[in-house]
Design an enzyme around this catalytic site. Sequence first.
Site, PDB file in Angstrom:
ATOM      1  N   TYR A  63       0.796  -1.222   0.000  1.00  0.00           N
ATOM      2  CA  TYR A  63       0.000   0.000   0.000  1.00  0.00           C
ATOM      3  C   TYR A  63       0.834   1.281   0.000  1.00  0.00           C
ATOM      4  O   TYR A  63       0.284   2.368  -0.153  1.00  0.00           O
ATOM      5  CB  TYR A  63      -0.961   0.014   1.190  1.00  0.00           C
ATOM      6  CG  TYR A  63      -1.925  -1.144   1.214  1.00  0.00           C
ATOM      7  CD1 TYR A  63      -2.148  -1.929   0.084  1.00  0.00           C
ATOM      8  CD2 TYR A  63      -2.617  -1.476   2.372  1.00  0.00           C
ATOM      9  CE1 TYR A  63      -3.025  -2.998   0.110  1.00  0.00           C
ATOM     10  CE2 TYR A  63      -3.505  -2.543   2.411  1.00  0.00           C
ATOM     11  CZ  TYR A  63      -3.691  -3.304   1.272  1.00  0.00           C
ATOM     12  OH  TYR A  63      -4.556  -4.368   1.316  1.00  0.00           O
ATOM     13  N   SER A 213     -12.867  -4.745   0.856  1.00  0.00           N
ATOM     14  CA  SER A 213     -13.806  -4.100  -0.078  1.00  0.00           C
ATOM     15  C   SER A 213     -15.254  -4.498   0.210  1.00  0.00           C
ATOM     16  O   SER A 213     -15.998  -4.872  -0.694  1.00  0.00           O
ATOM     17  CB  SER A 213     -13.448  -4.441  -1.534  1.00  0.00           C
ATOM     18  OG  SER A 213     -12.191  -3.918  -1.885  1.00  0.00           O
ATOM     19  N   PRO A 214     -15.685  -4.413   1.475  1.00  0.00           N
ATOM     20  CA  PRO A 214     -17.050  -4.832   1.810  1.00  0.00           C
ATOM     21  C   PRO A 214     -18.127  -3.907   1.260  1.00  0.00           C
ATOM     22  O   PRO A 214     -19.306  -4.258   1.285  1.00  0.00           O
ATOM     23  CB  PRO A 214     -17.047  -4.813   3.339  1.00  0.00           C
ATOM     24  CG  PRO A 214     -16.034  -3.769   3.701  1.00  0.00           C
ATOM     25  CD  PRO A 214     -14.953  -3.914   2.665  1.00  0.00           C
ATOM     26  N   GLY A 216     -17.989  -2.852  -1.952  1.00  0.00           N
ATOM     27  CA  GLY A 216     -17.862  -2.908  -3.409  1.00  0.00           C
ATOM     28  C   GLY A 216     -16.928  -1.859  -3.965  1.00  0.00           C
ATOM     29  O   GLY A 216     -17.185  -1.276  -5.006  1.00  0.00           O
ATOM     30  N   ARG A 217     -15.809  -1.611  -3.249  1.00  0.00           N
ATOM     31  CA  ARG A 217     -14.827  -0.591  -3.617  1.00  0.00           C
ATOM     32  C   ARG A 217     -15.448   0.804  -3.721  1.00  0.00           C
ATOM     33  O   ARG A 217     -14.998   1.644  -4.495  1.00  0.00           O
ATOM     34  CB  ARG A 217     -14.123  -0.954  -4.937  1.00  0.00           C
ATOM     35  CG  ARG A 217     -13.513  -2.334  -4.905  1.00  0.00           C
ATOM     36  CD  ARG A 217     -12.192  -2.411  -5.611  1.00  0.00           C
ATOM     37  NE  ARG A 217     -11.698  -3.774  -5.521  1.00  0.00           N
ATOM     38  CZ  ARG A 217     -11.596  -4.613  -6.543  1.00  0.00           C
ATOM     39  NH1 ARG A 217     -11.910  -4.221  -7.755  1.00  0.00           N
ATOM     40  NH2 ARG A 217     -11.164  -5.833  -6.372  1.00  0.00           N
TER      41      ARG A 217
END
Length: 335
Positions: A63, A213-214, A216-217
């Site tokens: 990251y 990504s819960p 959906g980004r």
Amino acid sequence: MTQHTTSLPHRKLGTQGLEVASIGLGTMGMTMAYGASDERSAVATIRRAHELGVTLFDTAELYGWGTGSNEQLLGRALKDVRDEVVLATKFGFDLSDPQRIGSALDSRPEHIREVTENSLRHLGTDHIDVLYQHRVDPDVPIEDVAGTVGELIAEGKVRYFGLSEAGPDVIRRAHAVHPVSVLQTEYSVFERAIEAEVLPVVRELGIGFVPYSPLGRGFLTGAVKPAAEYPADDMRSVDLRWQPGNYEKNLTAVHELTALAESKGIAVTQLALAWLLAQGDDIVPIPGTRSPDRLAENVAAAHVSLTAQDLARIQEILPHGSAGARYPDHVMPTW
């Protein structure tokens, strides 16, 4: 010690004793993938998360594009409350060639040790709570990976072993060498691939599950626009779910989810997170945000209860997840 202004229910991840608040914080977007960011706002968001009772904070060597910047950011923000939080980071990429960052893999034992030492320094800590293999390296036996992390645990540098985007066979083989505490893979009302084969194995072996990504980004926030309107350094510009055809179908689904959420007096993001929490008490999502206000909204989802009718309606709206794959074929993780 900072006084928490709210309490979050806690959940156990795996059977080795790891316990965290039911919603965590993913920090990837604070330094990459979603366009330019502001460090002051990122630090404020991290600190606000701790104040609200969040205990699981997720970062990775990747990251920071190999610079350690994301881990350093997290370490600085939480240095005064280190003993109250769970820091999770990841190894597994070869970041030596700028042209191959994000695609070249390296989970050789010596590289795992090198990355771990760097992460300890960047985070400003003497131990990493959860150390994940970020992606499975087909050139390194998973037994060697598990053995190396097991050695780091024995040395006190790491507390728990995690895998990310691993399939059933790899999970079983790793777990046979050293217990895997956590699996992290994308999972949401938009992305359901793990339900058929991965979740059953995780539960059979007593491994906790952390969905990344819960939301959906970000598509499930409703604050979206077509792919072509995002800058090139924003991953949504190439995400297949934002492309023409898929975008319109997904937007319609979000509108229907939003109507359901509004009927319950909650935000659609809270509906999506509550849906994940309802999939099992071994699940702790790590939504990412750079906004303290959005963060507070996400955390409040831990107190939302969904009825059987709510869950049935969500299934009706998105029976198989979103339109469009989560990654292009050339970078899709393979199980």
